[in-house]
Enzyme design. Sequence first.
Site, PDB file in Angstrom:
ATOM      1  N   ASN A 136      10.732   8.019   2.749  1.00  0.00           N
ATOM      2  CA  ASN A 136      10.206   7.436   1.524  1.00  0.00           C
ATOM      3  C   ASN A 136       8.964   6.630   1.864  1.00  0.00           C
ATOM      4  O   ASN A 136       9.037   5.479   2.283  1.00  0.00           O
ATOM      5  CB  ASN A 136      11.262   6.553   0.869  1.00  0.00           C
ATOM      6  CG  ASN A 136      10.849   6.122  -0.531  1.00  0.00           C
ATOM      7  OD1 ASN A 136       9.657   6.048  -0.825  1.00  0.00           O
ATOM      8  ND2 ASN A 136      11.822   5.839  -1.368  1.00  0.00           N
ATOM      9  N   ASP A 137       7.829   7.255   1.674  1.00  0.00           N
ATOM     10  CA  ASP A 137       6.544   6.628   1.995  1.00  0.00           C
ATOM     11  C   ASP A 137       6.343   5.303   1.271  1.00  0.00           C
ATOM     12  O   ASP A 137       5.435   4.544   1.602  1.00  0.00           O
ATOM     13  CB  ASP A 137       5.407   7.566   1.566  1.00  0.00           C
ATOM     14  CG  ASP A 137       4.992   8.500   2.679  1.00  0.00           C
ATOM     15  OD1 ASP A 137       5.102   8.112   3.848  1.00  0.00           O
ATOM     16  OD2 ASP A 137       4.545   9.614   2.367  1.00  0.00           O
ATOM     17  N   CYS A 138       7.138   5.069   0.276  1.00  0.00           N
ATOM     18  CA  CYS A 138       6.936   3.910  -0.585  1.00  0.00           C
ATOM     19  C   CYS A 138       7.896   2.761  -0.290  1.00  0.00           C
ATOM     20  O   CYS A 138       7.877   1.750  -0.991  1.00  0.00           O
ATOM     21  CB  CYS A 138       7.057   4.323  -2.042  1.00  0.00           C
ATOM     22  SG  CYS A 138       5.858   5.583  -2.457  1.00  0.00           S
TER      23      CYS A 138
ATOM     24  N   ASN B   1       8.132   0.154   1.998  1.00  0.00           N
ATOM     25  CA  ASN B   1       7.255  -0.429   3.017  1.00  0.00           C
ATOM     26  C   ASN B   1       7.769  -1.830   3.344  1.00  0.00           C
ATOM     27  O   ASN B   1       7.407  -2.809   2.715  1.00  0.00           O
ATOM     28  CB  ASN B   1       5.815  -0.496   2.493  1.00  0.00           C
ATOM     29  CG  ASN B   1       5.403   0.796   1.790  1.00  0.00           C
ATOM     30  OD1 ASN B   1       5.094   0.798   0.603  1.00  0.00           O
ATOM     31  ND2 ASN B   1       5.429   1.887   2.526  1.00  0.00           N
TER      32      ASN B   1
ATOM     33  N   GLN C  57       0.447   2.162   2.641  1.00  0.00           N
ATOM     34  CA  GLN C  57       0.889   2.930   3.809  1.00  0.00           C
ATOM     35  C   GLN C  57       0.274   2.466   5.122  1.00  0.00           C
ATOM     36  O   GLN C  57       0.811   2.758   6.176  1.00  0.00           O
ATOM     37  CB  GLN C  57       0.580   4.420   3.624  1.00  0.00           C
ATOM     38  CG  GLN C  57       1.748   5.190   3.064  1.00  0.00           C
ATOM     39  CD  GLN C  57       1.860   5.020   1.573  1.00  0.00           C
ATOM     40  OE1 GLN C  57       0.902   5.244   0.856  1.00  0.00           O
ATOM     41  NE2 GLN C  57       3.011   4.624   1.105  1.00  0.00           N
TER      42      GLN C  57
END
Length: 808
Positions: free
Chosen positions: A482-484, A486, A499
């Site tokens: 899940n790139d989101c 963070n 990112q």
Amino acid sequence: MRFGHFDDDAREYVITTPRTPYPWINYLGTEDFFSLISHTAGGYCFFRDARFRRLIRFRYNNVPIDAGGRYFYIRDGEEVWTPSWMPVKAELDRFECRHGLGTTRITGERNGVVAEQLVLVPLGESAEVHRLTLANTGEVPKRLSVFSFVEFCLWNAWDDQTNFQRNLSTGQVEIEGGAIYHVTEYRERRNHFAVFGVNAPIAGFDTDRESFVGLYNGLHEPEVVLAGAALGSVASGWAPIGSHHLEVELGPGESRSFVFVLGYVENPIDAKWKAPGVVNKERARALLARFDSSARVDDAVAELRGYWEGLLGTYVLSSPDERLDRMVNTWNPYQCMVTFNMSRSASYFESGIGRGMGFRDSNQDLLGFVHLVPDRARQRILDIAATQFTDGSAYHQYQPLTKRGNHDVGSGFNDDPLWLIEGTAAYVKETGDTAILAEDVPFDNDPADTATLFEHLKRSFHFTLENLGPHGLPLIGRADWNDCLNLNCFSETSDEPYQTTANREGRTAESVFIAGLFVHAAPDFADLAELVGEMDEAAAARRHAQAMTDAVLEHAWDGEWFLRAYDFFGNKVGSRDCDEGKILIEPQGFCIMAGIGVDDGRAVKALDSVKAHLDTDFGIVLNQPAYSTYHVELGEISSYPPGYKENAGIFCHNNPWVMIAETVVGRGGRAFDYYRKIAPAYLEEISEIHRMEPYVYSQMIAGRDAARHGEAKNSWLTGTAAWNWVAIAHHMLGVRPELGGLRVAPCISSEIPGFTITRRCRGSVYRIRVDNACELGEPRLVVDGREIAGTLVPWAPPGTTVEIACRT
Ligand code: GLC
Ligand code: GLC
């Protein structure tokens, strides 16, 4: 509501009105040259790289939405229309667009004239071929003026949108008969140019946009077309275009075809010029000559058809559910090939400028196409591995032209390395080609620093082990799948990218998802280690997997589901203790796919929690409750309004993980229910809600917190294609290659009582007949007339046809 229908024999989707809920597109091209084409002829094409080698201009996020393409204006008396409806939008008596395997055929009819625009990128060619067929179906002769139109932009597509003080002065063309050459920047460092030609005498041409369109006009009302005669304009700076003017006379019942070729041509550096200032056009002329007749277009179409039939013959299903058949036999593998070619670079939602090939994305895409093009998958794996660093970490993205890692995005996504194991294992299972493990592969593309591919995998595996947090779970880094999510970003400044910003550097934030991925990849890694004789490494890997499983069960079980993560402060993410985001989907899918909690009932409990909290009519949402405010400690996931994208959207990529997990606990019926909620062929009837193409998956469908619940976005380029392939083909229909043989273990709804599958693999053909429903339980297999123990059919010698009967 539907806007067309499937033609299964032709393997086409037939759109019958131009007013679809969004432009519905297709991809053309198989190797180096690709086109995106909408049902109204919008889109663009490029050679290898959509940023650096784009031939024609498309205006993203424009008004109207589908702005720029390859258009044919027809002037019939005083009337002007376009068979693709756009851009003129004159009402048509009939409209049809057939998007098929590498071909698109758009037909418009008006006032006794039928115009068909057939478009393809022939095998082995760097060109888009358009055959325009005009037929007079009326009683009176017709005199038509036809004007072709493309707008060139063969230079850096980013510059094209930003650096006007330069690019409005660089445009150059050459014209030779019916061939228009776009040679902007060729005078300096380019050795490539574009050509747009036609196989018939022309009445005139235009190459300057302003002259053709008119400065204050739109593409729906080009001045030249309205006036009925080309001006012979020669572009000089500003915006070069290619437009041919043809005069066509057709008696009643008569038809004629014209072949237009829009091509990319590269010259050797030392043969750039024919004479000083005159471009060497030999290769371009040869290209045009190869398509100088309609018959040659027919041949190219037939060849392309053969190519696709060959690929799609690898896995053929015949079931009582025609929607399932069309997903499995045609559209899902077709989309997987598109993701192979494009990764996440060029679609109607990806500009072709921003993103290269993702490390994680490309490895996952491979799961969907490795059986179709194993040789090309092999090269892909070696290319990806070459962007890894010596410590096992990896560039998050690499550029398709140079195959080098992208410095702007860099590294630090801690799930990335493990995907290389998943991709490589899938390849070796499909092909049995263990030699790939011994291939010498550089780190960071440095030829002086190389190791075997197996050594790369080892570094991947150990990267996780060397980056564990306080609970013995993997550190997340900038983000995991899940790139989101963070957890080290802590961004309070609007202009910082989520990112690549890490305002806190800590070794505390841990990912349960990566833990699941690690346990899932470990047995494959251990098997590969044994294949290369590293027995100790294999044994150690199995121990590490057990230790990770223990850590998950001890620290990441929340009572009714798996936790998602521990944040920077060591607080739980995805726990019943949280106010929002109590449960997230990813660890439920991946931990159970890895077998965690299957023995002790926790897996079933977690899956029941998914059903209770995350399931909707349109698919499974990512989290609940949605984040209603921005959480600085979580990052981008909480930046989206509730119900969109990673904040409680139906992020389709992870739904198949839950489907596979359901098959792991033997609930094929529930798996198939989830499948039908997001598989596009089943959504055709609700196209007015779903809005995207009913033949391909979209990345995201708005979740139930969103005002537009059920509306999809970002079709085509998504890991959803590969993972749904794995879910349906490998786990529900249950036919999957393993190192020791072909596994045949269906686990699917009782609504699919029986089916047959023909699977080509490793040079043999396996013909599988499943006789009654396999919701749960181990089926019995009869192989060539003899019952075998278990569900693994040993590999047959190449050239064999193996008959398998499967009963529960
Ligand atoms: C452009 C550049 C400027 C440069 C000038 C002449 O205007 O912005 O920096 O001096 O061209 O090359
Ligand atoms: C996008 C990215 C993919 C990521 C996913 C979830 O699809 O391409 O890499 O896993 O979003 O954030």
